[in-house]
Write a protein that holds these residues in place. Structure first.
Motif, PDB file in Angstrom:
ATOM      1  N   SER A   1       0.837  -1.099   0.115  1.00 33.41           N
ATOM      2  CA  SER A   1      -0.053   0.075   0.035  1.00 33.41           C
ATOM      3  C   SER A   1       0.833   1.265  -0.057  1.00 33.41           C
ATOM      4  O   SER A   1       0.423   2.318  -0.409  1.00 33.41           O
ATOM      5  CB  SER A   1      -0.876   0.033   1.323  1.00 33.41           C
TER       6      SER A   1
ATOM      7  N   LYS B   1      -5.057   9.262   1.806  1.00 31.77           N
ATOM      8  CA  LYS B   1      -5.050   8.365   0.836  1.00 31.77           C
ATOM      9  C   LYS B   1      -5.769   7.117   0.880  1.00 31.77           C
ATOM     10  O   LYS B   1      -5.985   6.685   1.976  1.00 31.77           O
ATOM     11  CB  LYS B   1      -3.520   8.036   0.710  1.00 31.77           C
TER      12      LYS B   1
ATOM     13  N   ILE C   1      -3.113  -3.347  -7.336  1.00 33.67           N
ATOM     14  CA  ILE C   1      -3.165  -2.732  -6.020  1.00 33.67           C
ATOM     15  C   ILE C   1      -2.821  -1.205  -6.566  1.00 33.67           C
ATOM     16  O   ILE C   1      -1.881  -0.824  -7.007  1.00 33.67           O
ATOM     17  CB  ILE C   1      -1.959  -3.201  -5.142  1.00 33.67           C
ATOM     18  N   PHE C   2      -3.615  -0.235  -5.976  1.00 39.14           N
ATOM     19  CA  PHE C   2      -3.129   1.251  -6.337  1.00 39.14           C
ATOM     20  C   PHE C   2      -3.569   1.954  -4.961  1.00 39.14           C
ATOM     21  O   PHE C   2      -4.563   1.882  -4.123  1.00 39.14           O
ATOM     22  CB  PHE C   2      -4.067   1.710  -7.472  1.00 39.14           C
ATOM     23  N   THR C   3      -2.699   2.906  -4.744  1.00 32.98           N
ATOM     24  CA  THR C   3      -3.017   3.868  -3.716  1.00 32.98           C
ATOM     25  C   THR C   3      -2.946   5.511  -4.155  1.00 32.98           C
ATOM     26  O   THR C   3      -1.903   5.802  -5.038  1.00 32.98           O
ATOM     27  CB  THR C   3      -1.870   3.728  -2.661  1.00 32.98           C
ATOM     28  N   LYS C   4      -3.921   5.971  -3.886  1.00 32.39           N
ATOM     29  CA  LYS C   4      -4.020   7.473  -4.391  1.00 32.39           C
ATOM     30  C   LYS C   4      -4.599   8.377  -3.531  1.00 32.39           C
ATOM     31  O   LYS C   4      -5.600   7.759  -2.520  1.00 32.39           O
ATOM     32  CB  LYS C   4      -4.703   7.331  -5.722  1.00 32.39           C
TER      33      LYS C   4
END
Lengths: 232, 232
Positions: free
Chosen positions: A133, A193, A207-210
């Motif tokens: 993450s 986030k 898997i993306f974290t923004k």
């Protein structure tokens, strides 16, 4: 001599994505020597054993069903196997036994009866999602499932305070999109986030974290894969 | 095409306890194809690679040191490798990168630059301890290290409210006994439980969960093995 209680993680992806190379060889060796299993789902457990070892003698293996409905009789039965010197393996439907499943109760009883417990290395979607993450791994909190009712869920989301570490939760796959939209609309802090970890270890892993602010301006369609949400 | 960032868990036990069978074969295959690593400790990382594959070409492998002192230049260097199409492996000193170590920062930068992150299955003492604890695995909180100062630590312990899930924390091994004694003396609730998980996956692995009330009447001597404490 008392038996040992082995905690056996099982794959977290779809069965068709099974790859024996994801499994540490010591786990396969240990499982091959166990003849009694306490499992959450007998059908999937049998299939997993056959995949670990196609020659596994399923017909001479005992499966005891342990789920939310299990009563003290079911747990005593497992305890007796252990007290009589049999090793017992515990398997959830997916992931690590003892984390968010009835394996916890078996371990509790084992400790009370001085049974040795051996947790084995394997996949955990919670842990793999947190690793990837990029969010706070020094302090984190796993909340399990959020409330089913939408208003209650939004209230629970509002309570996830910022700057106190990562907040991890899971959802039943068919609510993924709804929960994602609620998260995007609930948080006002531009810098907060969100990590969305989809189908971890599976063919559709993503898997993306923004920043939530960024996600608000994107069109994100979540399918019904097992998904972990992490908010920092 | 951009490279991928692989998160590679490393053993959590002493080096002399190393057993290749604890490692999933897919991890070994992936590691064999990586030539650039971001690591917390170069010496232990080299030794781990050699243990995974005695023929590993260490001399043609790049190791970038990433630790608490790393500045933005160090991270930019790793980002550039990735942007230039190289796969990069991240390894902590032990356990899972991204959990309580500088791997988190690399993942954060990777997400900002749309680099794909692939977390691999491996040992986590936090997770293995929780699995075996028999304590609440539906809701849990990882606090990292408690304060170093004894009075502050006791205050932090007092704040760990019961009935809100499991509270997990780690300590530097030479403080194990001190912290254990403080826990035993701080909690007044007879029914509160403590799990002590010592040297997980190592030769001296020992995991026990008992009511604090019971532990008060036992003589428990903790040695300087890595230990996880869980209070429910």
């Amino acid at each position: 001599m008392k038996g040992k209680l082995y905690l056996i993680p099982v794959p977290i992806h779809n069965e068709e994505d099974f790859n024996i190379e994801y499994t540490p060889p010591y786990l396969i060796k240990i499982v091959n020597q166990i003849k009694i299993f306490a499992v959450e789902n007998i059908r999937t457990s049998r299939r997993f054993l056959r995949k670990l070892n196609p020659k596994y003698d399923i017909d001479h293996t005992v499966f005891e069903l342990i789920n939310k409905k299990s009563g003290s009789d079911d747990f005593i039965k497992i305890l007796e196997y252990l007290l009589n010197g049999n090793n017992v393996g515990v398997m959830s439907e997916s992931g690590c036994p003892g984390i968010a499943d009835p394996g916890q109760k078996i371990c509790d009883i084992a400790h009370q009866n001085k049974i040795s417990i051996k947790p084995l290395i394997g996949p955990s979607s919670i842990l793999l999602a947190l690793m990837a993450s990029g969010l706070n791994g020094q302090k984190f909190q796993f909340h399990g499932y959020l409330p089913i009712n939408s208003l209650e869920r939004i209230n629970a989301l509002k309570k996830l305070k910022p700057y106190t570490g990562s907040h991890i939760f899971i959802e039943t796959p068919y609510r993924n999109q709804k929960v994602f939209d609620e998260i995007i609309n609930t948080f006002k802090d531009r810098n907060r986030k969100l990590c969305v970890a989809i189908d971890i270890t599976g063919k559709n892993e993503k898997i993306f974290t923004k920043k939530i602010d960024v996600l608000k301006n994107e069109v994100i369609v979540l399918k019904k894969y097992p998904t972990i949400f992490i908010i920092e």
